[in-house]
Write a protein that holds these residues in place. Structure first.
Motif, PDB file in Angstrom:
ATOM      1  N   ARG A 233       0.830  -1.204   0.000  1.00  0.00           N
ATOM      2  CA  ARG A 233       0.000   0.000   0.000  1.00  0.00           C
ATOM      3  C   ARG A 233       0.862   1.252   0.000  1.00  0.00           C
ATOM      4  NH1 ARG A 233      -4.662  -2.030   4.363  1.00  0.00           N
ATOM      5  NH2 ARG A 233      -5.910  -3.138   2.813  1.00  0.00           N
ATOM      6  N   THR A 235       0.357   5.870   0.004  1.00  0.00           N
ATOM      7  CA  THR A 235      -0.547   7.015   0.053  1.00  0.00           C
ATOM      8  C   THR A 235       0.226   8.289   0.364  1.00  0.00           C
ATOM      9  OG1 THR A 235      -2.574   7.887   1.076  1.00  0.00           O
ATOM     10  CG2 THR A 235      -1.029   6.768   2.521  1.00  0.00           C
ATOM     11  N   TYR A 244      -5.731   5.405   0.228  1.00  0.00           N
ATOM     12  CA  TYR A 244      -4.826   4.261   0.095  1.00  0.00           C
ATOM     13  C   TYR A 244      -4.910   3.684  -1.318  1.00  0.00           C
ATOM     14  CZ  TYR A 244      -4.557   3.841   5.252  1.00  0.00           C
ATOM     15  OH  TYR A 244      -4.363   4.049   6.593  1.00  0.00           O
ATOM     16  N   HIS A 246      -3.449   0.187  -3.594  1.00  0.00           N
ATOM     17  CA  HIS A 246      -3.178  -1.195  -3.206  1.00  0.00           C
ATOM     18  C   HIS A 246      -2.637  -2.015  -4.381  1.00  0.00           C
ATOM     19  CE1 HIS A 246      -6.367  -0.510  -0.011  1.00  0.00           C
ATOM     20  NE2 HIS A 246      -6.794   0.272  -0.969  1.00  0.00           N
TER      21      HIS A 246
END
Length: 428
Positions: A233, A235, A244, A246
């Motif tokens: 992840r 961000t 977020y 993924h």
């Protein structure tokens, strides 16, 4: 599809484990807390019902003896725990020994990321214990090695499953080459970095990774211990889960053979300066159409996950070897949950997040052969517990697959409950 969902909760006996003198819980869903012969039930106990953890709160570590009136056996204590995952307490393969995370005492660990946390191995038969130089995140099924990651990184990126530092939180570079996935040998304590965050940053790099904080979560080892999966992840706004991004990977146990199964990189309007993250409800993110969460191995080659594929989000079953992807429970299983398969692969056990109106979660079995969902019960949760202090059901199979253990707060306290599904399965 309503005929494919059948409420059988009246057929399922349920009882609390223990005497309720303290709050008790286990944590995550990805491992069983039932011991050999299903005679012992691992758990943590604490006088706290809820609360934002500082790293000083003590939780007891031990088990309920299910053959002796649920008598509690304390094995130790820890301050390295959280409400979601506990202290990663688990059985050490089939040895009858127990392993869990602790705060550091004297054993040296990798100085760059683990000055604060360790793990402890305890033999309930003798009371003997030994400390290992790093915490654990997930164990290989045979108990020979553990995979771990930087719990201090979680405090910035996913506080719900992190441990606060003993003193000051360390600085966290965005995607360093000396932090990532570590492998620890349980017998020797030897610990080595097998996949760095920098490697993931550079692997099929996308522009959204620039300027973002990176981390790894949801690691799981396949049944034979040869490969494991994880979510990468990243961000730019760690305080807002809607920001977020993924990717779902698999990789060999020694860090070779990195394989990307799914990538959900997408535009993020939430990064606009006028966006208000407080406009989201506590569980809205778990129902996001871009979420990849709760991956688990069904077999050595198959991975079940809640996530999007080709524009639709479902329970998806990936074949790690062929690349094939199929939907599980299409039109029946329509929201995120914590899923695990029984031993023969026919039954999948899972749950839902709280309904926005009733604040109730549903526990269910899904028959993968007949494509029917059987609801085992609904459980109320107070709406004000919040994100970090919530109590998900996190259902866990007994070893013989005849019982289920959950964590719940439906009676106004945090407790573990046992559901007897033996007669139900025999009938079905």
């Amino acid at each position: 599809m309503t005929h494919k969902i059948i409420d059988l909760s009246d057929e399922v006996p349920i009882r609390r484990a223990g005497d309720g003198s303290l709050h008790s819980f286990f944590g995550y869903y990805n491992k069983t807390n039932f011991g050999p012969s299903d005679a012992r039930l691992l758990g943590n106990r604490t006088p706290l019902f809820t609360g934002d953890l500082t790293g000083r709160e003590v939780a007891e570590v031990g088990f309920f003896d299910l053959t002796d009136g649920d008598r509690w056996h304390k094995l130790g204590e820890t301050t390295a725990w959280n409400w979601q995952m506990g202290c990663q307490l688990q059985w050490l393969g089939d040895t009858g020994q127990v392993i869990y995370n602790t705060r550091a005492t004297t054993v040296p660990g990798p100085d760059n990321i683990y000055p604060d946390f360790r793990s402890q191995v305890v033999d309930p038969a003798t009371g003997e214990s030994r400390e290992l130089p790093a915490p654990i995140y997930v164990m290989a099924p045979n108990g020979r090695f553990a995979l771990t990651i930087n719990y201090s990184r979680f405090i910035k990126t996913h506080r719900t499953i992190g441990y606060p530092a003993t003193r000051a939180e360390p600085g966290l570079p965005l995607a360093p080459d000396d932090d990532g996935i570590w492998r620890m040998d349980i017998e020797t304590g030897k610990t080595e970095l097998i996949c760095s965050l920098r490697r993931l940053f550079e692997f099929e790099h996308v522009p959204s990774m620039d300027g973002a904080t990176h981390w790894i979560t949801h690691m799981e080892v396949n049944p034979s211990g040869t490969r494991f999966l994880f979510i990468h992840r990243w961000t730019e706004r760690p305080d807002d889960e809607f920001c977020y991004l993924h990717r779902l990977f698999t990789i060999n146990g020694d860090g070779t053979g990195l394989h990307l199964l799914e990538d959900t990189d997408h535009p993020l309007p939430q990064l606009e300066k006028d966006f208000d993250p407080s406009s989201h409800g506590t569980f809205d993110y778990e129902k996001s159409e871009w979420q990849i969460s709760h991956p688990l191995w069904k077999s050595d080659d198959e991975v079940i996950v809640w996530g999007p594929h080709e524009g639709e989000i479902h329970y998806q079953l990936y074949n790690d070897r062929t690349g094939d992807v199929s939907v599980v429970g299409n039109g029946i299983l329509t929201e995120n949950g914590h899923m695990t398969y029984g031993r023969n692969g026919r039954w999948m056990l899972s749950d839902t997040y709280p309904d926005a109106k009733t604040n109730e979660r549903t526990l269910f079995l899904f028959d993968c052969e007949k494509e029917v969902r059987y609801d085992l019960g609904t459980f109320y949760t107070p709406a004000d517990l919040g994100k970090h202090n919530r109590c998900d059901l996190h259902p866990r199979w007994s070893r013989d697959n005849r019982a289920v253990c959950i964590d719940s707060v439906h009676e106004g306290c945090r407790q573990m409950y046992l559901l007897d599904i033996a007669a139900l399965l025999d009938r079905l």
